[in-house]
Scaffold this motif. Structure first.
Motif, PDB file in Angstrom:
ATOM      1  N   ILE A   1      10.274  -1.078 -24.348  1.00  0.00           N
ATOM      2  CA  ILE A   1       9.729  -0.210 -25.393  1.00  0.00           C
ATOM      3  C   ILE A   1      10.859   0.344 -26.271  1.00  0.00           C
ATOM      4  CG2 ILE A   1       8.532   1.994 -25.801  1.00  0.00           C
ATOM      5  CD1 ILE A   1       6.725  -0.348 -24.863  1.00  0.00           C
ATOM      6  N   HIS A   2      11.930   0.804 -25.641  1.00  0.00           N
ATOM      7  CA  HIS A   2      13.057   1.366 -26.390  1.00  0.00           C
ATOM      8  C   HIS A   2      13.805   0.290 -27.173  1.00  0.00           C
ATOM      9  CE1 HIS A   2      12.482   5.377 -24.961  1.00  0.00           C
ATOM     10  NE2 HIS A   2      12.471   4.961 -23.713  1.00  0.00           N
ATOM     11  N   LYS A   3      14.015  -0.855 -26.550  1.00  0.00           N
ATOM     12  CA  LYS A   3      14.725  -1.941 -27.223  1.00  0.00           C
ATOM     13  C   LYS A   3      14.023  -2.343 -28.519  1.00  0.00           C
ATOM     14  CE  LYS A   3      16.184  -6.719 -26.764  1.00  0.00           C
ATOM     15  NZ  LYS A   3      16.345  -7.878 -25.893  1.00  0.00           N
ATOM     16  N   TRP A   4      12.695  -2.426 -28.476  1.00  0.00           N
ATOM     17  CA  TRP A   4      11.936  -2.898 -29.641  1.00  0.00           C
ATOM     18  C   TRP A   4      11.362  -1.758 -30.475  1.00  0.00           C
ATOM     19  CZ3 TRP A   4      13.240  -7.401 -31.018  1.00  0.00           C
ATOM     20  CH2 TRP A   4      13.683  -8.318 -30.066  1.00  0.00           C
ATOM     21  N   GLU A   5      11.744  -0.528 -30.145  1.00  0.00           N
ATOM     22  CA  GLU A   5      11.318   0.656 -30.907  1.00  0.00           C
ATOM     23  C   GLU A   5       9.805   0.688 -31.090  1.00  0.00           C
ATOM     24  OE1 GLU A   5      13.703   0.463 -34.464  1.00  0.00           O
ATOM     25  OE2 GLU A   5      15.495   1.085 -33.395  1.00  0.00           O
ATOM     26  N   ILE A   6       9.120   0.580 -29.970  1.00  0.00           N
ATOM     27  CA  ILE A   6       7.662   0.623 -29.961  1.00  0.00           C
ATOM     28  C   ILE A   6       7.239   2.049 -29.657  1.00  0.00           C
ATOM     29  CG2 ILE A   6       5.621  -0.188 -28.712  1.00  0.00           C
ATOM     30  CD1 ILE A   6       7.199  -2.850 -28.305  1.00  0.00           C
ATOM     31  N   SER A   7       6.356   2.587 -30.474  1.00  0.00           N
ATOM     32  CA  SER A   7       5.970   3.985 -30.296  1.00  0.00           C
ATOM     33  C   SER A   7       4.479   4.186 -30.059  1.00  0.00           C
ATOM     34  CB  SER A   7       6.409   4.801 -31.516  1.00  0.00           C
ATOM     35  OG  SER A   7       5.804   4.288 -32.680  1.00  0.00           O
TER      36      SER A   7
ATOM     37  N   ASN B   1       1.778  -2.487 -21.146  1.00  0.00           N
ATOM     38  CA  ASN B   1       1.356  -1.097 -21.069  1.00  0.00           C
ATOM     39  C   ASN B   1       2.553  -0.228 -21.454  1.00  0.00           C
ATOM     40  OD1 ASN B   1       0.755   1.556 -20.243  1.00  0.00           O
ATOM     41  ND2 ASN B   1      -0.625   0.822 -18.655  1.00  0.00           N
ATOM     42  N   ILE B   2       2.461   0.444 -22.590  1.00  0.00           N
ATOM     43  CA  ILE B   2       3.583   1.230 -23.103  1.00  0.00           C
ATOM     44  C   ILE B   2       3.848   2.495 -22.289  1.00  0.00           C
ATOM     45  CG2 ILE B   2       3.290   0.331 -25.439  1.00  0.00           C
ATOM     46  CD1 ILE B   2       2.064   3.065 -26.201  1.00  0.00           C
ATOM     47  N   MET B   3       2.942   2.831 -21.384  1.00  0.00           N
ATOM     48  CA  MET B   3       3.090   4.053 -20.588  1.00  0.00           C
ATOM     49  C   MET B   3       3.786   3.810 -19.250  1.00  0.00           C
ATOM     50  SD  MET B   3       1.744   6.060 -22.737  1.00  0.00           S
ATOM     51  CE  MET B   3       1.588   7.588 -21.870  1.00  0.00           C
ATOM     52  N   GLU B   4       3.855   2.571 -18.813  1.00  0.00           N
ATOM     53  CA  GLU B   4       4.429   2.292 -17.497  1.00  0.00           C
ATOM     54  C   GLU B   4       5.950   2.420 -17.519  1.00  0.00           C
ATOM     55  OE1 GLU B   4       3.080  -1.417 -15.931  1.00  0.00           O
ATOM     56  OE2 GLU B   4       1.026  -0.703 -15.727  1.00  0.00           O
ATOM     57  N   ASP B   5       6.479   3.064 -16.494  1.00  0.00           N
ATOM     58  CA  ASP B   5       7.923   3.252 -16.384  1.00  0.00           C
ATOM     59  C   ASP B   5       8.675   1.923 -16.422  1.00  0.00           C
ATOM     60  OD1 ASP B   5       7.668   5.989 -16.255  1.00  0.00           O
ATOM     61  OD2 ASP B   5       7.739   6.069 -14.063  1.00  0.00           O
ATOM     62  N   ALA B   6       8.123   0.903 -15.809  1.00  0.00           N
ATOM     63  CA  ALA B   6       8.794  -0.399 -15.745  1.00  0.00           C
ATOM     64  C   ALA B   6       8.984  -1.034 -17.119  1.00  0.00           C
ATOM     65  CB  ALA B   6       7.998  -1.351 -14.852  1.00  0.00           C
ATOM     66  N   ASN B   7       8.232  -0.583 -18.108  1.00  0.00           N
ATOM     67  CA  ASN B   7       8.305  -1.172 -19.446  1.00  0.00           C
ATOM     68  C   ASN B   7       9.138  -0.368 -20.437  1.00  0.00           C
ATOM     69  OD1 ASN B   7       6.624  -3.263 -18.618  1.00  0.00           O
ATOM     70  ND2 ASN B   7       4.785  -2.106 -19.121  1.00  0.00           N
ATOM     71  N   GLN B   8       9.727   0.720 -19.993  1.00  0.00           N
ATOM     72  CA  GLN B   8      10.405   1.623 -20.924  1.00  0.00           C
ATOM     73  C   GLN B   8      11.644   1.014 -21.588  1.00  0.00           C
ATOM     74  OE1 GLN B   8       8.886   4.424 -22.102  1.00  0.00           O
ATOM     75  NE2 GLN B   8       7.310   3.398 -20.868  1.00  0.00           N
ATOM     76  N   ASP B   9      12.405   0.208 -20.870  1.00  0.00           N
ATOM     77  CA  ASP B   9      13.560  -0.446 -21.503  1.00  0.00           C
ATOM     78  C   ASP B   9      13.091  -1.351 -22.636  1.00  0.00           C
ATOM     79  OD1 ASP B   9      15.350   0.812 -19.832  1.00  0.00           O
ATOM     80  OD2 ASP B   9      15.550  -0.906 -18.465  1.00  0.00           O
TER      81      ASP B   9
ATOM     82  N   PHE C   1       0.523  -7.525 -17.231  1.00  0.00           N
ATOM     83  CA  PHE C   1       1.480  -6.760 -18.007  1.00  0.00           C
ATOM     84  C   PHE C   1       2.856  -7.370 -17.821  1.00  0.00           C
ATOM     85  CE2 PHE C   1      -1.786  -3.492 -17.225  1.00  0.00           C
ATOM     86  CZ  PHE C   1      -2.129  -3.258 -18.541  1.00  0.00           C
ATOM     87  N   VAL C   2       3.631  -7.398 -18.878  1.00  0.00           N
ATOM     88  CA  VAL C   2       4.955  -8.015 -18.820  1.00  0.00           C
ATOM     89  C   VAL C   2       5.969  -7.129 -19.513  1.00  0.00           C
ATOM     90  CG1 VAL C   2       4.036 -10.356 -18.766  1.00  0.00           C
ATOM     91  CG2 VAL C   2       4.578  -9.302 -20.945  1.00  0.00           C
ATOM     92  N   ASN C   3       7.227  -7.347 -19.223  1.00  0.00           N
ATOM     93  CA  ASN C   3       8.269  -6.610 -19.919  1.00  0.00           C
ATOM     94  C   ASN C   3       9.391  -7.527 -20.382  1.00  0.00           C
ATOM     95  OD1 ASN C   3       9.571  -7.129 -17.576  1.00  0.00           O
ATOM     96  ND2 ASN C   3       9.856  -5.008 -16.971  1.00  0.00           N
ATOM     97  N   SER C   4       9.051  -8.778 -20.632  1.00  0.00           N
ATOM     98  CA  SER C   4      10.029  -9.722 -21.159  1.00  0.00           C
ATOM     99  C   SER C   4       9.340 -10.625 -22.173  1.00  0.00           C
ATOM    100  CB  SER C   4      10.635 -10.558 -20.034  1.00  0.00           C
ATOM    101  OG  SER C   4       9.633 -11.351 -19.437  1.00  0.00           O
ATOM    102  N   ILE C   5      10.120 -11.377 -22.896  1.00  0.00           N
ATOM    103  CA  ILE C   5       9.551 -12.298 -23.864  1.00  0.00           C
ATOM    104  C   ILE C   5       9.858 -13.723 -23.429  1.00  0.00           C
ATOM    105  CG2 ILE C   5       9.621 -10.662 -25.774  1.00  0.00           C
ATOM    106  CD1 ILE C   5      12.128 -12.092 -26.765  1.00  0.00           C
ATOM    107  N   ALA C   6       9.143 -14.661 -24.013  1.00  0.00           N
ATOM    108  CA  ALA C   6       9.319 -16.070 -23.651  1.00  0.00           C
ATOM    109  C   ALA C   6      10.742 -16.520 -23.968  1.00  0.00           C
ATOM    110  CB  ALA C   6       8.307 -16.924 -24.401  1.00  0.00           C
TER     111      ALA C   6
END
Length: 126
Positions: A68-74, A58-66, A3-8
């Protein structure tokens, strides 16, 4: 795949982001498998060079919330984050993917190839 929370960080690349949740969803797994089949068979060179990068989030993990919000993923599913020099744009493929997988996987694969080829053509014309 982790799981990642950044892009290349490449100047021009396509981040293929598989969006998951804590609960298992067979449709999401089928979308991921169909997408991987296309990428592994037709885009080996682009994957090896970092032009196409696969990520799982994983859209549910707290670490990924920034992220998710930045890219408006729902919801879970599939998005592309297209990095073109200084600009990154989201291409939401959820509706297309969920409308065609598993009912018409060949149509999904054809449409996905068309989208990837279109982006790569734009990269090559700059």
């Amino acid at each position: 795949m982790q799981f990642v929370n950044s892009i290349a960080e490449e100047k021009q690349c396509i981040n293929v982001v598989y969006l998951t949740a804590n609960a298992y969803c067979p449709s999401v797994e089928q979308i991921e498998n169909a997408t991987k089949a296309v990428l592994d068979s037709l885009y080996k060179k682009e994957k090896a060079s970092g032009v196409i990068v696969e990520k799982k989030l994983n859209i549910m993990e707290d670490a990924n919330q920034d992220f998710i919000h930045k890219w408006e993923i729902s919801t879970n599913g599939l998005v592309l984050l297209v990095q073109d020099n200084e600009n990154t744009n989201k291409v939401d493929l959820n509706d297309f993917a969920f409308s065609n997988v598993p009912s018409d996987v060949p149509f999904f694969k054809k449409g996905f190839v068309t989208k990837i080829d279109s982006i790569l053509t734009k990269f090559n014309n700059r």
